[in-house]
Design an enzyme around this catalytic site. Structure first.
Site, PDB file in Angstrom:
ATOM      1  N   GLU A  66       1.395   7.337 -22.792  1.00  0.00           N
ATOM      2  CA  GLU A  66       0.737   8.482 -22.164  1.00  0.00           C
ATOM      3  C   GLU A  66       1.264   9.817 -22.666  1.00  0.00           C
ATOM      4  O   GLU A  66       0.520  10.795 -22.774  1.00  0.00           O
ATOM      5  CB  GLU A  66       0.902   8.407 -20.637  1.00  0.00           C
ATOM      6  CG  GLU A  66       0.257   7.176 -19.996  1.00  0.00           C
ATOM      7  CD  GLU A  66       1.089   5.902 -20.154  1.00  0.00           C
ATOM      8  OE1 GLU A  66       2.275   6.001 -20.529  1.00  0.00           O
ATOM      9  OE2 GLU A  66       0.553   4.802 -19.910  1.00  0.00           O
ATOM     10  N   ARG A  70     -14.929   6.821 -10.573  1.00  0.00           N
ATOM     11  CA  ARG A  70     -14.594   6.583 -11.983  1.00  0.00           C
ATOM     12  C   ARG A  70     -15.842   6.251 -12.797  1.00  0.00           C
ATOM     13  O   ARG A  70     -15.897   6.498 -13.997  1.00  0.00           O
ATOM     14  CB  ARG A  70     -13.534   5.486 -12.127  1.00  0.00           C
ATOM     15  CG  ARG A  70     -13.897   4.157 -11.512  1.00  0.00           C
ATOM     16  CD  ARG A  70     -12.741   3.164 -11.684  1.00  0.00           C
ATOM     17  NE  ARG A  70     -12.973   1.930 -10.939  1.00  0.00           N
ATOM     18  CZ  ARG A  70     -12.644   0.725 -11.392  1.00  0.00           C
ATOM     19  NH1 ARG A  70     -12.098   0.576 -12.580  1.00  0.00           N
ATOM     20  NH2 ARG A  70     -12.861  -0.340 -10.656  1.00  0.00           N
TER      21      ARG A  70
END
Lengths: 253, 310
Positions: B52, B5
């Site tokens: 989302e 990440r």
């Protein structure tokens, strides 16, 4: 179109048609001879099943031909069952699943602002559609981002697929809900042209945040046996009904 | 050691020189590492709150207006917006780049609700969507940079926790979307892995070597489109394949390789992955043990595959 295909959604196409006519004829900055013009206003038909109504306008505007209308729901046709940006000139959004168009319109509005462009994003929602939760994700986000260039027209025809909205899922005070989410709200008569134009003027002058017109409409407007009839949300007329409908609309050809 | 990440976060910063690149967040920028971009370029970062579904379609609307959106949240939460990805992004082929961080059981102590074990499978079924799961921060950065030049959408899974850095000294061009990377050469068996399992496969390779078994290890960072040419070469070279992923054995890397082999080869295939079950709260290494995703498990699978060669 719907009669020829023997499938489709006449009710919601007829409830939206006056609104679409006014929007396309008086507001939208688009170029039928250059449908992908980058700085065009965007129009998102979120209630994408009401595609026949939009195809009729696109043909009137010259984005597609009258002949193209025969391709509705036909293999290879530009007039797909639900409006689709990959298939039809003048369509800015590939619709089909309810609850998605407002988010897409918000993205178009954000992009316009980042481009320092005056272009507007218009989204047409169905009233049953606002039962989808993602509509309210978008409503909250658009107000947070103060998108004055995002304009919604809600086609309040009071009928959804299975029945009247009132029986399927009561939505109570719809204008209050949008106000509470931070939107500029105006209620209009979606079949009275003066009222519609007043509403569109309200949208163009409301630049402090997102705005919505809640348009009271009649599902199946203009055809006696379709008006206010949940049976014609997603059903085609038979030959006899078609002849009667054409007669009522004054179509002789 | 570094987390993939972090490679994603670095890539977004690097991509900021392209004014069309925008970043969308759903309240987890600190976790997915898009926060670095947000700090440097707030005017090109869109907070979508904890929403989302909206994020995916806002990104689609921006892509349709000429921007290059990178949207991220936890892998598991991207799945809530699956239909938005399907109908609003993949179907019109809008180049939205979705990153799901904290994928797999390796995510650890947050427990089973946070451990996405099906993301690679579900996104792999969508036409037009490239599916990536890099093994280290360097390759994550390079692959993310390449996505900005793509005309189609993507899903990339990154991991929460640190794993060994593999490509610090790799020559330019080593990491390319759609091309598996051969890390070790051996003719007895091929270990094809992705994500956090690549370093596990390298350890398995060392274990096998001590028993005289020589393995080719491949970092198959692109799950779709699968590098079928390389898989065919591995069949020729090794005659047996083991796949390894921190993901369900159904539909992920193992599934992709099995589908490919089903029409090209009779070579034996053993799949290491999560065996159709959910995880629980535990440390990363404990999860890999619980889910039978360790180098020992991979080495045992390699021997089974070798034994099945005709």
């Amino acid at each position: 179109m719907v009669h020829r295909a023997q499938a489709g959604h006449p009710g919601g196409s007829l409830s939206e048609i006056d609104l679409l006519t006014a929007l396309y004829r008086t507001q939208l900055r688009v170029r039928p001879d250059e449908p992908t013009w980058a700085d065009r206003d965007r129009f998102v038909l979120s209630k994408g099943h009401a595609s026949p109504g939009m195809y009729a306008i696109l043909a009137e505007m010259g984005f597609i031909s009258q002949e193209d209308l025969k391709s509705y729901r036909v293999k290879g046709g530009v007039c797909q069952g639900h409006v689709d940006m990959k298939w039809c000139p003048g369509v800015d959004f590939s619709a089909g699943s309810l609850g998605m168009g407002l988010s897409f319109g918000m993205g178009a509005a954000l992009a316009a602002r980042m481009d320092n462009s005056e272009r507007q994003a218009y989204v047409m929602l169905g009233d049953g559609e606002i039962q989808e939760g993602s509509v309210w994700e978008a409503a909250m986000a658009a107000a947070h981002h103060e998108l004055g260039n995002l304009n919604v027209i809600l086609d309040r025809n009071r009928i959804q697929n299975d029945d009247f909205c009132e029986n399927q899922m009561r939505m109570f005070d719809i204008p209050a809900k949008w106000r509470a989410f931070g939107w500029n709200v105006m209620e209009i008569d979606g079949h009275d042209m003066a009222s519609i134009l007043e509403g569109l003027d309200f949208l163009s002058k409301s630049n402090t945040g997102p705005s919505i017109l809640i348009a009271q409409t009649v599902k199946g407007k203009g055809i006696s046996f379709m008006e206010d009839n949940p049976g014609f949300h997603g059903a085609a007329p038979n030959d006899e009904q078609y002849a009667l409908a054409m007669k009522e609309l004054g179509v002789t050809a | 050691m570094a987390a993939t990440r972090d490679g994603y976060g670095q890539a977004l910063l690097d991509l900021a020189t392209n004014p069309r690149v925008v970043v969308l967040e759903a309240d987890l920028g600190k976790s997915t590492k898009s926060l670095h971009f947000r700090k440097a370029h707030p005017e090109r970062t869109v907070s979508c709150g904890i929403g989302e579904q909206n994020m995916l379609l806002v990104a689609a609307g921006m892509a349709a207006s000429g921007y290059i959106p990178f949207a991220s949240t936890f892998a598991i939460f991207t799945e809530r917006a699956f239909e938005h990805m399907r109908n609003g992004v993949a179907r019109p082929n809008l180049a939205v780049h979705l990153c799901g961080s904290h994928g797999g059981t390796h995510t650890g102590t947050d427990g089973s609700s946070a451990q996405s074990i099906e993301d690679l499978a579900v996104y792999r079924t969508l036409p037009n969507v490239t599916v990536l799961h890099p093994a280290d921060d360097v390759s994550t950065r390079l692959l993310t940079m390449q996505l900005a030049d793509s005309n189609s959408p993507s899903y990339m899974r990154t991991a929460r926790n640190k794993t060994p850095v593999l490509y610090d000294d790799a020559p330019a061009g080593t990491i390319q979307i759609g091309k598996g990377v051969v890390l070790t050469e051996g003719h007895d068996v091929a270990l094809v892995a992705c994500g956090v399992m690549v370093s596990q496969a390298l350890e398995a390779c060392n274990m096998l070597a001590s028993e005289g078994i020589k393995a080719t290890v491949v970092d198959m960072h692109t799950i779709k489109p699968l590098d079928g040419v390389l898989v065919d070469e591995l069949v020729k070279r090794c005659g047996a394949i083991v796949t390894a992923e921190d993901h369900s054995i159904i539909g992920g890397l193992g599934g992709a390789v099995a589908e490919h082999l089903s029409s090209t080869s009779m070579a034996p295939l053993e799949r290491i992955g999560v065996k159709d079950r959910f995880g629980e709260s535990a440390e990363s290494h404990e999860m890999l043990e619980m889910m039978e995703l360790t180098p020992t498990d991979i080495a045992a699978a390699a021997k089974r595959a070798i034994a099945r060669k005709r």
